[in-house]
Design a protein around this motif. Sequence first.
Motif, PDB file in Angstrom:
ATOM      1  N   LEU A  23       0.813  -1.208   0.000  1.00  0.00           N
ATOM      2  CA  LEU A  23       0.000   0.000   0.000  1.00  0.00           C
ATOM      3  C   LEU A  23       0.853   1.269   0.000  1.00  0.00           C
ATOM      4  CD1 LEU A  23      -2.762   1.397   0.196  1.00  0.00           C
ATOM      5  CD2 LEU A  23      -2.667   1.038   2.676  1.00  0.00           C
ATOM      6  N   TRP A  26       1.474   2.537  -3.385  1.00  0.00           N
ATOM      7  CA  TRP A  26       0.306   3.185  -3.977  1.00  0.00           C
ATOM      8  C   TRP A  26       0.203   4.628  -3.478  1.00  0.00           C
ATOM      9  CZ3 TRP A  26      -2.619   1.259  -7.857  1.00  0.00           C
ATOM     10  CH2 TRP A  26      -2.514  -0.109  -8.115  1.00  0.00           C
ATOM     11  N   TRP A 199      -9.985   9.433  -0.697  1.00  0.00           N
ATOM     12  CA  TRP A 199     -10.377   8.033  -0.465  1.00  0.00           C
ATOM     13  C   TRP A 199      -9.208   7.207   0.051  1.00  0.00           C
ATOM     14  CZ3 TRP A 199      -8.434   3.925  -3.618  1.00  0.00           C
ATOM     15  CH2 TRP A 199      -8.924   2.660  -3.259  1.00  0.00           C
ATOM     16  N   LEU A 200      -8.006   7.401  -0.482  1.00  0.00           N
ATOM     17  CA  LEU A 200      -6.913   6.468  -0.229  1.00  0.00           C
ATOM     18  C   LEU A 200      -6.043   6.812   0.971  1.00  0.00           C
ATOM     19  CD1 LEU A 200      -5.461   3.922  -1.293  1.00  0.00           C
ATOM     20  CD2 LEU A 200      -4.013   5.430  -2.678  1.00  0.00           C
ATOM     21  N   TYR A 201      -5.846   8.095   1.260  1.00  0.00           N
ATOM     22  CA  TYR A 201      -4.809   8.427   2.241  1.00  0.00           C
ATOM     23  C   TYR A 201      -5.313   8.410   3.680  1.00  0.00           C
ATOM     24  CZ  TYR A 201      -0.512  10.213   4.151  1.00  0.00           C
ATOM     25  OH  TYR A 201       0.658  10.319   4.859  1.00  0.00           O
ATOM     26  N   HIS A 207      -4.980   2.898   8.745  1.00  0.00           N
ATOM     27  CA  HIS A 207      -5.520   2.636   7.409  1.00  0.00           C
ATOM     28  C   HIS A 207      -6.333   1.344   7.370  1.00  0.00           C
ATOM     29  CE1 HIS A 207      -5.874   2.732   3.083  1.00  0.00           C
ATOM     30  NE2 HIS A 207      -5.155   3.837   3.030  1.00  0.00           N
ATOM     31  N   ARG A 209      -7.010  -0.473   4.790  1.00  0.00           N
ATOM     32  CA  ARG A 209      -6.643  -1.390   3.709  1.00  0.00           C
ATOM     33  C   ARG A 209      -5.168  -1.803   3.754  1.00  0.00           C
ATOM     34  NH1 ARG A 209     -10.433  -1.165  -0.419  1.00  0.00           N
ATOM     35  NH2 ARG A 209      -9.407  -3.077  -1.139  1.00  0.00           N
TER      36      ARG A 209
END
Length: 445
Positions: A23, A26, A199-201, A207, A209
């Motif tokens: 991750l 990403w 959405w991702l950070y 986290h 995910r």
Amino acid sequence: MGIQTEAKGAEPELQARRAIHSLRWWIGGLLFASTVINYIDRQTLSLLAPYLKQDYHWTNTDYANLAITFRVAYAIGQTLNGRLMDRIGTKRGLTLTVLWYSIVSVLTPLARGLHSFMGFRFFLGLGESGNWPGATKAVSEWFPKQERALATALFDSGSSIGGAIAPFVVFWFYFRWGTRPAFIVPGLLGFLWLIVWRWLYHLPQDHPRISAAERQMILADHKENQPLAPTSPRWRDLLKLPQTWGTIIAKGFTDPVWFFIADWFPIYLVAKGIALKSGLIAVWIPFIAADLGNFFSGWLSGLLIKRGWSVGNARKALVVFGGVGVALLIPTIFTVNLYLLTLLFAVATFSYASFTTIANVLPSDLYKNESVATVSGMSGTGAALGTIAVFELAGHLSDARIATGTHLFDPLMVIAGLIPFIGMILVLLLVRNTKATEQGLVRRI
């Protein structure tokens, strides 16, 4: 403070959702995308400068003042945004700055002359200055020491990729539909990026995910490298440390050279008697070379650490390489050959990028998380002030030497080749383990 603001502690249910493999990379890719968009935005004006100068009857001094306006805002914004990132956290900090400069970019076609363009460039600089402190802080939050330089190279390479892509994007829209789309489209990219970012950070300990193994690896490195100092140093406390000045100089003596190339290169080529359309190869190849230099420096520095080198020695080896290599700008004064100029600029920008990757990673090498963005912002302010001086010199000197033809920029090329070499020497002297290291104010390198 950013950790306290964004992190509430990892809960067992976070593992209920499927983990994203590697991750952290990403996250690194998202920081890279932000830098690409950031650079496409800022390059629009410099790429269109030869045409806008004709449309608005600007002199080189007028254009220099436009560029300086951006740099003044950038100088102010680097330090302020660095502190902002440490105060409110990386996620919210980058959200605010990207939203800000994307709006400004979309509104830039409303400018009607020199002064209104200067106003938009000022506000653009305030927003865009948050990218490097924010990205540097994100790297410190997500990557262990042996990967930080490569992760920094990844996001920093977005500047050269953005610079290489920008001519194709900007000129494509400009030659078909004019100035307005050339400014608006890059601004719209920032809004798309924000959707993914929001959405991702999250922080690694927070986290939903991240795999348990990756979280443990990241947090273990943070615990191992955390200094003993219980509180975050103030600005004046940080400025008493030689390591801080070494970090400021590492950026302040390299970035002005890069920004001079990025913002003045089209005008430089025209002065050398090279048409922009036929010289497009010379516009983008130095940017690609810089991109390769970023990754070379990040890869080699990390490899040296894995082979037992100290962090400090691994970083300084690339500083020496970069400081020596940028001096190849000096021989450009002896030729007007397109291919030789391209080669010399490519080697010089490759070397510059090797140096600046280390300059960008030094704050996360030396300081704890609550100070990383602050010190990164200080170094960015130093770079912006140096760039202002170079741009002011470029504008006045080139106008004064207008009769020299292809030798218009020769003195600037000599200066640009020497400054990073001097910076290399100062960084080697200042970035070292000192009494402050033993006191826990900075990390051992």
